[in-house]
Structures are given as C-alpha cells and as structure tokens.
Design an enzyme around this catalytic site. Sequence first.
Site, PDB file in Angstrom:
ATOM      1  N   LYS A 288       0.824  -1.215   0.000  1.00 16.01           N
ATOM      2  CA  LYS A 288       0.000   0.000   0.000  1.00 16.01           C
ATOM      3  C   LYS A 288       0.858   1.266   0.000  1.00 16.01           C
ATOM      4  O   LYS A 288       2.070   1.207   0.240  1.00 16.01           O
ATOM      5  CB  LYS A 288      -0.943  -0.060   1.208  1.00 16.01           C
TER       6      LYS A 288
ATOM      7  N   TYR B 152     -12.726  -1.687  -3.600  1.00 15.40           N
ATOM      8  CA  TYR B 152     -13.214  -1.774  -2.222  1.00 15.40           C
ATOM      9  C   TYR B 152     -14.731  -1.590  -2.139  1.00 15.40           C
ATOM     10  O   TYR B 152     -15.251  -1.209  -1.087  1.00 15.40           O
ATOM     11  CB  TYR B 152     -12.493  -0.745  -1.347  1.00 15.40           C
TER      12      TYR B 152
ATOM     13  N   ASN C 241      -2.108   0.189   6.622  1.00 14.61           N
ATOM     14  CA  ASN C 241      -1.617  -1.054   7.217  1.00 14.61           C
ATOM     15  C   ASN C 241      -0.723  -1.872   6.275  1.00 14.61           C
ATOM     16  O   ASN C 241      -0.657  -3.089   6.359  1.00 14.61           O
ATOM     17  CB  ASN C 241      -2.774  -1.874   7.793  1.00 14.61           C
TER      18      ASN C 241
ATOM     19  N   HIS D 241      -2.245  -5.372   1.425  1.00 18.33           N
ATOM     20  CA  HIS D 241      -3.548  -6.019   1.227  1.00 18.33           C
ATOM     21  C   HIS D 241      -3.317  -7.505   1.010  1.00 18.33           C
ATOM     22  O   HIS D 241      -2.313  -7.894   0.409  1.00 18.33           O
ATOM     23  CB  HIS D 241      -4.247  -5.443  -0.008  1.00 18.33           C
TER      24      HIS D 241
ATOM     25  N   GLU E  77      -9.640 -10.125  -7.838  1.00 17.65           N
ATOM     26  CA  GLU E  77      -8.704  -9.021  -7.616  1.00 17.65           C
ATOM     27  C   GLU E  77      -7.489  -9.137  -8.538  1.00 17.65           C
ATOM     28  O   GLU E  77      -6.995  -8.131  -9.049  1.00 17.65           O
ATOM     29  CB  GLU E  77      -8.277  -9.004  -6.141  1.00 17.65           C
TER      30      GLU E  77
HETATM   31  P1  IDP Z   1      -8.181  -6.550   5.612  1.00 18.24           P
HETATM   32  O1  IDP Z   1      -7.350  -5.646   4.713  1.00 18.24           O
HETATM   33  O2  IDP Z   1      -7.393  -7.054   6.784  1.00 18.24           O
HETATM   34  O3  IDP Z   1      -8.878  -7.647   4.864  1.00 18.24           O
HETATM   35  P2  IDP Z   1     -10.769  -5.212   5.725  1.00 18.24           P
HETATM   36  O4  IDP Z   1     -11.718  -5.307   6.870  1.00 18.24           O
HETATM   37  O5  IDP Z   1     -11.089  -5.964   4.470  1.00 18.24           O
HETATM   38  O6  IDP Z   1      -9.317  -5.622   6.269  1.00 18.24           O
HETATM   39  O7  IDP Z   1     -10.599  -3.661   5.382  1.00 18.24           O
HETATM   40  C1  IDP Z   1      -9.989  -3.250   4.179  1.00 18.24           C
HETATM   41  C2  IDP Z   1      -9.035  -2.130   4.482  1.00 18.24           C
HETATM   42  O8  IDP Z   1      -9.778  -0.988   4.959  1.00 18.24           O
HETATM   43  C3  IDP Z   1      -8.025  -2.412   5.600  1.00 18.24           C
HETATM   44  O9  IDP Z   1      -6.894  -3.148   5.161  1.00 18.24           O
HETATM   45  C4  IDP Z   1      -7.649  -1.005   6.035  1.00 18.24           C
HETATM   46  O10 IDP Z   1      -6.737  -0.389   5.114  1.00 18.24           O
HETATM   47  C5  IDP Z   1      -8.994  -0.287   5.919  1.00 18.24           C
HETATM   48  N1  IDP Z   1      -9.709  -0.293   7.210  1.00 18.24           N
HETATM   49  C6  IDP Z   1     -10.317  -1.348   7.809  1.00 18.24           C
HETATM   50  N2  IDP Z   1     -10.886  -0.991   8.966  1.00 18.24           N
HETATM   51  C7  IDP Z   1     -10.636   0.338   9.104  1.00 18.24           C
HETATM   52  C8  IDP Z   1     -10.972   1.296  10.120  1.00 18.24           C
HETATM   53  O11 IDP Z   1     -11.629   0.997  11.130  1.00 18.24           O
HETATM   54  N3  IDP Z   1     -10.520   2.583   9.915  1.00 18.24           N
HETATM   55  C9  IDP Z   1      -9.813   2.956   8.810  1.00 18.24           C
HETATM   56  N4  IDP Z   1      -9.483   2.082   7.839  1.00 18.24           N
HETATM   57  C10 IDP Z   1      -9.884   0.785   7.986  1.00 18.24           C
HETATM   58 MG    MG Z   2     -10.330  -7.551   3.382  1.00 14.22          MG
END
Ligand code: IDP
Ligand code: MG
Length: 156
Positions: free
Chosen positions: A26, A66, A129, A132, A143
């Site tokens: 990312k 997304y 984070n 992905h 994807e």
């Molecule tokens: P994942 O990437 O671990 O599968 P997901 O729940 O699919 O997590 O969420 C997609 C992305 O959205 C996350 O990787 C993160 O970048 C962002 N995200 C998820 N939860 C939050 C939040 O509570 N605040 C801000 N960004 C979030």
């Molecule tokens: Mg996810």
Amino acid sequence: MGVNFVISRPKTENIMMTNRTFTMIKPDAVANGHIGAILDMINAAGFRIVAMKLTQLSRHDAGQFYAVHSERPFFGELVEYMTSGPIVAAILEKDNAVADFRTLIGATNPAEAAEGTIRKRFATSIAANAVHGSDSDENAALEGAFHFSGREQFNY
Ligand code: IDP
Ligand code: MG
C-alpha cells in the site's frame, strides 16, 4: 491452407486457483521505502511472484476494488489513502496461498498483529496497514484479474 499461428499463453484467464492470492503493497509502505523488505518477507515465506507491477489507483479503481466496504464509515478515508501514491500490485503462488498469506500479513489493526507479521513490522495505522491480502480464493481471482491480464501472469 492458411497458417496456424498459436500464441502460447502463460495462463487461462478467470480460472479460480486455490494456490494463488492477490496482494498490494500500500501507499504508506511504498512511500516509506519498504517494497524490498516486504518482498523479501513474501519470498522467505515461500511465495512465488507470478505477476507484479508498480501502479497507482484512480478514485474509480479504488472505489471498485473496495466496493464491498462502500457502506463502512471508513470508506472515504480508505479511498483517499489508497489513491494517495503508488502501490505495488502482485499475484502470489503457494500451496494454501490465501490463508497462508493472511497469516503472514497479520491482523487488519497493527496493534493486534502478531510478532513477525508484515503489518506488525510496517503498518502505521489501521488504515495505512502496509499490505492487502485477498480473503478468499474467489476474491483472489477477481482481484488478480482486476489488475492483470492473463498474459501478465506467469508459470515458472
Ligand atoms: P483486511 O485488509 O485485513 O482484509 P478489511 O476489513 O477488508 O481488512 O478492510 C480493508 C481495508 O480498509 C483495511 O486493510 C484497512 O486499510 C482499511 N480499514 C479497515 N478498517 C478500518 C478502520 O476501522 N478505519 C480505517 N481504515 C480501515
Ligand atoms: Mg479484506
């Protein structure tokens, strides 16, 4: 009687494979100079890179990618962040790729990510984070096809 001109293609598109997953390094991790270290961890964990490119998501791309999160409160922040700079998109191959890669990256929230995971090491917040990872074989195929044509996916 004409010429049979056959292009040898590395892979047939849209076949779901249980040994492939899709990842993005990312924008925060790219901007902070962590592409090499993250690819090292991916290789060291036994994944083979079968497609890869440096690219940047448009707002339209990020919204599509997304779409499943479009009703979540963080959706706007997520699209802003994911379009903020270049990313590395890649398709990875390994037995049990989807589950093993989710283990390697760690929990969504880096505060909850296990020691030794990519997110524990490189994530800066729950949004930023670092990486992905697809959550199912079906999403891995969708994807991967979103970012790469069949000709850009290799077997070796
Ligand atoms: P994942 O990437 O671990 O599968 P997901 O729940 O699919 O997590 O969420 C997609 C992305 O959205 C996350 O990787 C993160 O970048 C962002 N995200 C998820 N939860 C939050 C939040 O509570 N605040 C801000 N960004 C979030
Ligand atoms: Mg996810």
